[in-house]
Design an enzyme around this catalytic site. Structure first.
Site, mmCIF file in Angstrom:
data_model
loop_
_atom_site.group_PDB
_atom_site.id
_atom_site.type_symbol
_atom_site.label_atom_id
_atom_site.label_comp_id
_atom_site.label_asym_id
_atom_site.label_seq_id
_atom_site.Cartn_x
_atom_site.Cartn_y
_atom_site.Cartn_z
ATOM 1 N N ILE A 22 -10.704 -12.427 5.054
ATOM 2 C CA ILE A 22 -10.862 -11.455 3.965
ATOM 3 C C ILE A 22 -9.568 -11.195 3.205
ATOM 4 O O ILE A 22 -9.574 -10.498 2.188
ATOM 5 C CB ILE A 22 -11.420 -10.114 4.485
ATOM 6 C CG1 ILE A 22 -10.511 -9.540 5.584
ATOM 7 C CG2 ILE A 22 -12.845 -10.271 4.973
ATOM 8 C CD1 ILE A 22 -10.939 -8.153 6.058
ATOM 9 N N GLY A 23 -8.459 -11.752 3.668
ATOM 10 C CA GLY A 23 -7.218 -11.519 2.951
ATOM 11 C C GLY A 23 -6.031 -12.220 3.582
ATOM 12 O O GLY A 23 -6.107 -12.736 4.702
ATOM 13 N N LYS A 44 -5.396 -8.943 11.968
ATOM 14 C CA LYS A 44 -4.337 -9.730 11.321
ATOM 15 C C LYS A 44 -3.653 -10.611 12.358
ATOM 16 O O LYS A 44 -3.197 -10.121 13.390
ATOM 17 C CB LYS A 44 -3.318 -8.815 10.657
ATOM 18 C CG LYS A 44 -2.196 -9.573 9.953
ATOM 19 C CD LYS A 44 -1.156 -8.627 9.368
ATOM 20 C CE LYS A 44 -1.664 -7.955 8.123
ATOM 21 N NZ LYS A 44 -0.593 -7.188 7.434
ATOM 22 N N ASP A 143 7.019 -3.334 -0.553
ATOM 23 C CA ASP A 143 6.048 -4.295 -1.086
ATOM 24 C C ASP A 143 4.823 -3.577 -1.659
ATOM 25 O O ASP A 143 3.681 -3.982 -1.419
ATOM 26 C CB ASP A 143 5.631 -5.280 0.006
ATOM 27 C CG ASP A 143 5.060 -6.578 -0.571
ATOM 28 O OD1 ASP A 143 5.299 -6.854 -1.771
ATOM 29 O OD2 ASP A 143 4.372 -7.307 0.160
#
Length: 352
Positions: A22-23, A44, A143
Protein backbone atom coordinates in the site's frame (compact mmCIF):
# COMPACT_ATOMS: atom_id res chain seq x y z
CA UNK A 1 4.53 -1.88 22.85
CA UNK A 2 3.70 -5.37 21.60
CA UNK A 3 6.20 -7.78 20.08
CA UNK A 4 4.57 -9.59 17.15
CA UNK A 5 5.49 -13.04 15.90
CA UNK A 6 7.08 -12.74 12.47
CA UNK A 7 5.19 -15.70 11.03
CA UNK A 8 1.91 -14.06 12.02
CA UNK A 9 2.87 -11.01 9.98
CA UNK A 10 3.81 -13.23 7.02
CA UNK A 11 0.36 -14.80 7.16
CA UNK A 12 -1.31 -11.42 7.70
CA UNK A 13 0.20 -10.05 4.47
CA UNK A 14 -0.03 -13.27 2.39
CA UNK A 15 3.78 -13.53 2.46
CA UNK A 16 4.12 -9.81 1.78
CA UNK A 17 2.23 -10.15 -1.46
CA UNK A 18 2.42 -7.38 -4.04
CA UNK A 19 -1.36 -7.01 -3.88
CA UNK A 20 -1.04 -6.11 -0.18
CA UNK A 21 1.53 -3.39 -0.87
CA UNK A 22 0.00 0.00 0.00
CA UNK A 23 2.97 2.34 0.12
CA UNK A 24 6.68 2.99 0.17
CA UNK A 25 8.35 5.06 2.84
CA UNK A 26 11.81 6.59 3.02
CA UNK A 27 13.23 3.33 4.29
CA UNK A 28 10.86 0.46 3.58
CA UNK A 29 7.72 -0.98 2.04
CA UNK A 30 4.32 -0.80 3.74
CA UNK A 31 1.80 -3.65 3.51
CA UNK A 32 -1.79 -4.03 4.62
CA UNK A 33 -2.14 -6.88 7.10
CA UNK A 34 -5.02 -8.75 8.70
CA UNK A 35 -4.05 -10.23 12.10
CA UNK A 36 -5.54 -13.35 13.70
CA UNK A 37 -8.07 -11.26 15.60
CA UNK A 38 -9.14 -9.68 12.25
CA UNK A 39 -7.54 -6.38 13.19
CA UNK A 40 -6.30 -4.37 10.19
CA UNK A 41 -2.77 -3.00 10.48
CA UNK A 42 -0.01 -1.49 8.36
CA UNK A 43 3.29 -3.40 8.40
CA UNK A 44 6.51 -1.71 7.37
CA UNK A 45 9.49 -3.86 6.42
CA UNK A 46 12.90 -2.85 5.05
CA UNK A 47 13.80 -3.31 1.41
CA UNK A 48 16.06 -6.37 1.56
CA UNK A 49 17.06 -6.76 -2.09
CA UNK A 50 19.43 -3.79 -2.21
CA UNK A 51 22.78 -2.82 -0.73
CA UNK A 52 21.04 -0.32 1.54
CA UNK A 53 19.69 -2.86 4.06
CA UNK A 54 21.89 -1.66 6.92
CA UNK A 55 20.96 1.94 6.19
CA UNK A 56 17.27 1.07 6.06
CA UNK A 57 17.47 -0.86 9.34
CA UNK A 58 19.05 2.12 11.04
CA UNK A 59 16.13 4.26 9.88
CA UNK A 60 13.64 1.71 11.19
CA UNK A 61 15.45 1.70 14.52
CA UNK A 62 15.33 5.49 14.52
CA UNK A 63 11.60 5.55 13.70
CA UNK A 64 10.88 3.14 16.57
CA UNK A 65 12.96 5.22 18.99
CA UNK A 66 11.27 8.49 17.99
CA UNK A 67 7.72 7.12 18.06
CA UNK A 68 8.31 5.54 21.47
CA UNK A 69 9.44 8.92 22.80
CA UNK A 70 6.08 10.47 21.86
CA UNK A 71 2.88 10.28 23.83
CA UNK A 72 -0.24 9.37 21.86
CA UNK A 73 -1.60 12.18 19.72
CA UNK A 74 -4.61 12.26 17.34
CA UNK A 75 -2.52 13.81 14.56
CA UNK A 76 0.50 11.46 14.64
CA UNK A 77 0.61 7.84 13.43
CA UNK A 78 0.36 5.28 16.22
CA UNK A 79 3.01 2.55 16.58
CA UNK A 80 1.40 -0.69 17.77
CA UNK A 81 4.47 -2.92 17.98
CA UNK A 82 7.48 -4.45 16.26
CA UNK A 83 8.72 -7.78 14.96
CA UNK A 84 11.95 -9.30 13.67
CA UNK A 85 12.69 -11.77 10.88
CA UNK A 86 15.31 -14.52 10.82
CA UNK A 87 17.93 -12.06 9.51
CA UNK A 88 17.31 -9.68 12.41
CA UNK A 89 15.59 -7.16 10.15
CA UNK A 90 13.05 -5.19 12.16
CA UNK A 91 9.44 -4.65 11.11
CA UNK A 92 7.00 -2.04 12.37
CA UNK A 93 3.32 -2.69 13.00
CA UNK A 94 1.25 0.49 12.89
CA UNK A 95 -2.37 1.54 12.74
CA UNK A 96 -3.81 1.30 9.25
CA UNK A 97 -4.74 4.55 7.51
CA UNK A 98 -7.25 3.25 4.95
CA UNK A 99 -7.96 6.45 3.02
CA UNK A 100 -4.45 6.87 1.65
CA UNK A 101 -2.29 9.99 1.60
CA UNK A 102 -2.77 13.69 0.98
CA UNK A 103 -0.64 13.24 -2.14
CA UNK A 104 -3.16 10.69 -3.45
CA UNK A 105 -6.09 12.97 -2.61
CA UNK A 106 -4.61 16.03 -4.33
CA UNK A 107 -2.98 14.42 -7.35
CA UNK A 108 -4.67 11.08 -7.98
CA UNK A 109 -8.30 11.61 -6.98
CA UNK A 110 -11.04 12.31 -9.52
CA UNK A 111 -12.94 14.31 -6.87
CA UNK A 112 -10.58 16.89 -5.36
CA UNK A 113 -11.29 18.10 -1.82
CA UNK A 114 -13.48 21.13 -1.14
CA UNK A 115 -12.06 24.40 0.17
CA UNK A 116 -13.35 23.86 3.74
CA UNK A 117 -11.77 20.38 3.75
CA UNK A 118 -8.45 21.80 2.59
CA UNK A 119 -8.49 24.31 5.44
CA UNK A 120 -9.28 21.50 7.90
CA UNK A 121 -6.38 19.42 6.56
CA UNK A 122 -3.98 22.35 6.89
CA UNK A 123 -5.01 22.93 10.50
CA UNK A 124 -4.61 19.26 11.43
CA UNK A 125 -1.15 19.02 9.82
CA UNK A 126 -0.09 22.20 11.64
CA UNK A 127 -1.24 20.70 14.94
CA UNK A 128 0.80 17.56 14.25
CA UNK A 129 3.93 19.65 13.71
CA UNK A 130 3.13 21.75 16.77
CA UNK A 131 2.91 18.57 18.86
CA UNK A 132 6.42 17.59 17.71
CA UNK A 133 8.01 21.00 18.10
CA UNK A 134 6.54 21.82 21.49
CA UNK A 135 6.96 18.36 23.01
CA UNK A 136 9.59 17.08 25.41
CA UNK A 137 11.81 15.94 23.87
CA UNK A 138 11.45 18.22 20.85
CA UNK A 139 11.25 16.33 17.55
CA UNK A 140 12.14 17.64 14.10
CA UNK A 141 10.44 15.48 11.45
CA UNK A 142 12.67 16.45 8.48
CA UNK A 143 10.38 14.85 5.88
CA UNK A 144 7.04 16.66 6.03
CA UNK A 145 5.36 16.17 2.65
CA UNK A 146 1.95 15.27 1.25
CA UNK A 147 2.91 11.59 0.82
CA UNK A 148 3.59 11.35 4.59
CA UNK A 149 0.24 12.86 5.57
CA UNK A 150 -2.27 10.01 5.83
CA UNK A 151 -6.03 9.76 6.37
CA UNK A 152 -7.85 7.48 8.80
CA UNK A 153 -11.32 6.02 8.18
CA UNK A 154 -12.93 9.34 9.20
CA UNK A 155 -10.67 11.38 6.87
CA UNK A 156 -8.70 12.88 9.75
CA UNK A 157 -5.02 13.45 8.99
CA UNK A 158 -2.01 11.92 10.73
CA UNK A 159 1.67 12.62 10.14
CA UNK A 160 3.67 9.45 9.39
CA UNK A 161 7.14 8.16 8.40
CA UNK A 162 9.55 9.18 11.16
CA UNK A 163 12.60 7.45 9.68
CA UNK A 164 14.42 10.75 9.19
CA UNK A 165 13.13 12.41 12.36
CA UNK A 166 15.60 13.77 14.90
CA UNK A 167 15.26 14.02 18.65
CA UNK A 168 16.75 17.39 19.60
CA UNK A 169 18.32 15.83 22.70
CA UNK A 170 20.68 13.80 20.49
CA UNK A 171 24.27 14.92 20.83
CA UNK A 172 25.13 13.81 17.28
CA UNK A 173 23.10 15.02 14.34
CA UNK A 174 23.21 13.28 10.99
CA UNK A 175 23.72 14.95 7.64
CA UNK A 176 20.87 17.02 6.14
CA UNK A 177 18.08 14.86 4.71
CA UNK A 178 14.60 15.23 3.27
CA UNK A 179 12.70 15.21 -0.02
CA UNK A 180 13.53 17.49 -2.92
CA UNK A 181 10.85 20.12 -3.33
CA UNK A 182 10.05 20.11 0.39
CA UNK A 183 13.63 20.30 1.69
CA UNK A 184 14.65 23.65 3.18
CA UNK A 185 17.44 25.10 0.96
CA UNK A 186 18.94 26.74 4.08
CA UNK A 187 19.46 23.29 5.64
CA UNK A 188 22.88 22.58 4.12
CA UNK A 189 24.90 21.47 7.16
CA UNK A 190 24.09 19.56 10.38
CA UNK A 191 24.49 22.80 12.35
CA UNK A 192 21.60 24.35 10.39
CA UNK A 193 19.11 21.83 11.76
CA UNK A 194 16.16 23.60 13.43
CA UNK A 195 12.39 23.62 13.64
CA UNK A 196 12.45 26.20 10.83
CA UNK A 197 13.34 23.33 8.45
CA UNK A 198 9.98 21.71 9.19
CA UNK A 199 8.24 25.09 8.89
CA UNK A 200 9.61 25.44 5.35
CA UNK A 201 8.29 21.98 4.43
CA UNK A 202 4.91 22.82 5.97
CA UNK A 203 4.77 25.96 3.82
CA UNK A 204 5.30 23.86 0.69
CA UNK A 205 2.47 21.55 1.78
CA UNK A 206 0.20 24.60 2.26
CA UNK A 207 0.92 25.74 -1.30
CA UNK A 208 0.24 22.22 -2.52
CA UNK A 209 -3.09 22.03 -0.67
CA UNK A 210 -4.32 25.34 -2.11
CA UNK A 211 -3.06 24.97 -5.68
CA UNK A 212 -3.37 21.22 -6.24
CA UNK A 213 0.05 21.43 -7.88
CA UNK A 214 2.92 19.06 -7.02
CA UNK A 215 5.90 20.34 -5.06
CA UNK A 216 8.10 19.57 -8.06
CA UNK A 217 6.56 19.16 -11.50
CA UNK A 218 9.08 18.89 -14.35
CA UNK A 219 6.28 19.39 -16.88
CA UNK A 220 5.78 22.97 -15.66
CA UNK A 221 7.92 26.08 -15.74
CA UNK A 222 9.07 26.82 -13.14
CA UNK A 223 9.09 23.25 -11.85
CA UNK A 224 9.18 24.28 -8.18
CA UNK A 225 5.85 25.18 -6.58
CA UNK A 226 7.67 27.74 -4.42
CA UNK A 227 9.27 29.50 -7.39
CA UNK A 228 5.89 29.57 -9.14
CA UNK A 229 3.63 30.64 -6.27
CA UNK A 230 5.67 33.25 -4.39
CA UNK A 231 5.71 35.86 -7.21
CA UNK A 232 1.94 35.42 -7.65
CA UNK A 233 1.37 35.92 -3.92
CA UNK A 234 3.53 39.05 -4.00
CA UNK A 235 1.40 40.45 -6.82
CA UNK A 236 -1.85 39.51 -5.01
CA UNK A 237 -2.86 37.21 -7.89
CA UNK A 238 -4.52 34.81 -5.47
CA UNK A 239 -7.11 33.40 -7.87
CA UNK A 240 -4.36 32.16 -10.21
CA UNK A 241 -2.94 30.00 -7.43
CA UNK A 242 -6.22 28.32 -6.45
CA UNK A 243 -6.87 24.80 -7.72
CA UNK A 244 -8.78 25.19 -11.01
CA UNK A 245 -10.50 21.79 -10.71
CA UNK A 246 -13.05 23.19 -8.26
CA UNK A 247 -15.10 26.36 -8.21
CA UNK A 248 -13.40 29.51 -7.01
CA UNK A 249 -13.89 30.11 -3.29
CA UNK A 250 -16.61 32.40 -1.99
CA UNK A 251 -15.78 35.87 -0.68
CA UNK A 252 -15.21 34.68 2.89
CA UNK A 253 -13.30 31.57 1.84
CA UNK A 254 -11.18 33.67 -0.51
CA UNK A 255 -10.13 35.77 2.48
CA UNK A 256 -9.24 32.55 4.28
CA UNK A 257 -7.15 31.32 1.36
CA UNK A 258 -5.44 34.70 1.17
CA UNK A 259 -4.37 34.43 4.83
CA UNK A 260 -3.12 30.87 4.31
CA UNK A 261 -1.05 31.91 1.29
CA UNK A 262 0.49 34.75 3.32
CA UNK A 263 1.44 32.19 5.97
CA UNK A 264 2.89 29.88 3.31
CA UNK A 265 4.97 32.74 1.84
CA UNK A 266 6.50 33.44 5.25
CA UNK A 267 7.15 29.73 5.85
CA UNK A 268 9.18 29.30 2.64
CA UNK A 269 11.06 32.58 2.94
CA UNK A 270 14.79 32.34 2.27
CA UNK A 271 15.23 34.49 5.37
CA UNK A 272 14.83 32.06 8.27
CA UNK A 273 14.13 34.90 10.69
CA UNK A 274 10.95 35.73 8.76
CA UNK A 275 9.56 32.23 9.15
CA UNK A 276 6.97 31.94 11.92
CA UNK A 277 7.07 29.29 14.62
CA UNK A 278 4.47 26.56 14.29
CA UNK A 279 2.77 27.98 17.39
CA UNK A 280 2.36 31.33 15.66
CA UNK A 281 1.01 29.58 12.55
CA UNK A 282 -1.61 27.79 14.65
CA UNK A 283 -2.68 31.06 16.30
CA UNK A 284 -3.07 32.81 12.93
CA UNK A 285 -5.05 29.93 11.44
CA UNK A 286 -7.35 29.54 14.43
CA UNK A 287 -7.96 33.26 15.01
CA UNK A 288 -8.02 34.66 11.48
CA UNK A 289 -8.96 31.65 9.39
CA UNK A 290 -11.41 29.63 11.46
CA UNK A 291 -13.34 32.70 12.56
CA UNK A 292 -13.72 33.81 8.96
CA UNK A 293 -15.14 30.40 8.03
CA UNK A 294 -17.68 30.55 10.85
CA UNK A 295 -18.57 34.23 10.45
CA UNK A 296 -20.92 33.80 7.45
CA UNK A 297 -22.80 31.06 9.34
CA UNK A 298 -23.48 33.40 12.25
CA UNK A 299 -24.38 36.20 9.84
CA UNK A 300 -26.95 33.99 8.10
CA UNK A 301 -28.41 32.85 11.41
CA UNK A 302 -28.62 36.41 12.74
CA UNK A 303 -30.24 37.65 9.53
CA UNK A 304 -32.81 34.83 9.70
CA UNK A 305 -33.72 35.75 13.29
CA UNK A 306 -34.08 39.46 12.42
CA UNK A 307 -36.28 38.70 9.41
CA UNK A 308 -38.45 36.30 11.39
CA UNK A 309 -39.03 38.84 14.14
CA UNK A 310 -39.81 41.56 11.60
CA UNK A 311 -42.35 39.35 9.85
CA UNK A 312 -44.00 38.51 13.16
CA UNK A 313 -44.19 42.22 14.02
CA UNK A 314 -45.71 43.07 10.65
CA UNK A 315 -48.25 40.25 11.02
CA UNK A 316 -49.29 41.53 14.44
CA UNK A 317 -49.71 45.06 13.05
CA UNK A 318 -51.84 43.69 10.23
CA UNK A 319 -54.10 41.81 12.63
CA UNK A 320 -54.38 44.82 14.94
CA UNK A 321 -55.43 47.15 12.15
CA UNK A 322 -58.00 44.70 10.85
CA UNK A 323 -59.44 44.19 14.33
CA UNK A 324 -59.99 47.93 14.87
CA UNK A 325 -62.32 48.20 11.91
CA UNK A 326 -65.78 46.82 11.41
CA UNK A 327 -66.37 44.35 8.63
CA UNK A 328 -67.73 47.02 6.30
CA UNK A 329 -64.68 49.24 6.79
CA UNK A 330 -62.03 46.59 6.24
CA UNK A 331 -62.11 46.89 2.45
CA UNK A 332 -61.53 50.62 2.61
CA UNK A 333 -58.62 50.12 5.03
CA UNK A 334 -57.00 47.57 2.77
CA UNK A 335 -57.24 49.93 -0.17
CA UNK A 336 -55.03 52.44 1.64
CA UNK A 337 -52.52 51.63 4.37
CA UNK A 338 -53.32 47.92 4.23
CA UNK A 339 -51.93 47.59 0.71
CA UNK A 340 -48.72 49.27 1.82
CA UNK A 341 -48.37 46.90 4.78
CA UNK A 342 -49.03 43.88 2.55
CA UNK A 343 -46.26 45.04 0.20
CA UNK A 344 -43.88 45.20 3.19
CA UNK A 345 -44.68 41.59 4.13
CA UNK A 346 -44.30 40.33 0.58
CA UNK A 347 -41.03 42.23 0.12
CA UNK A 348 -39.66 40.70 3.32
CA UNK A 349 -40.40 37.10 2.38
CA UNK A 350 -39.17 37.39 -1.18
CA UNK A 351 -35.68 35.89 -1.47
CA UNK A 352 -32.85 38.22 -2.52
Amino acid sequence: MEEYDYEELVTATESFSQKRLIGKGSHGLVYKGVLKDKKLVAIKKPITNTSEVVHDNSKLDNEIRVLLSLRENPHVINLLGTSQDSSNNKLLVMELMPQGSLHDLLHGCTTPPTWPKRVEIAIQVAKAVQFLHEGKPLVIHRDIKSANILFDSNWNTKLADFGLAVLKVDSQVSQPAGTIGYLDPCYITPSKLSTKNDVFSFGVVLLEIISGRKAIDMCRNPASIVDWAIPLIGEQRIVEICDTRIALPTYYMEATIRHMLCIAARCVSSNEDVRPSIGEIIRVIEIRVVQRIRFPIWMSFLRSVILLRRRQKLARRWQARCATHQQGDVHAHISSSGKLLLKEVLADITPN
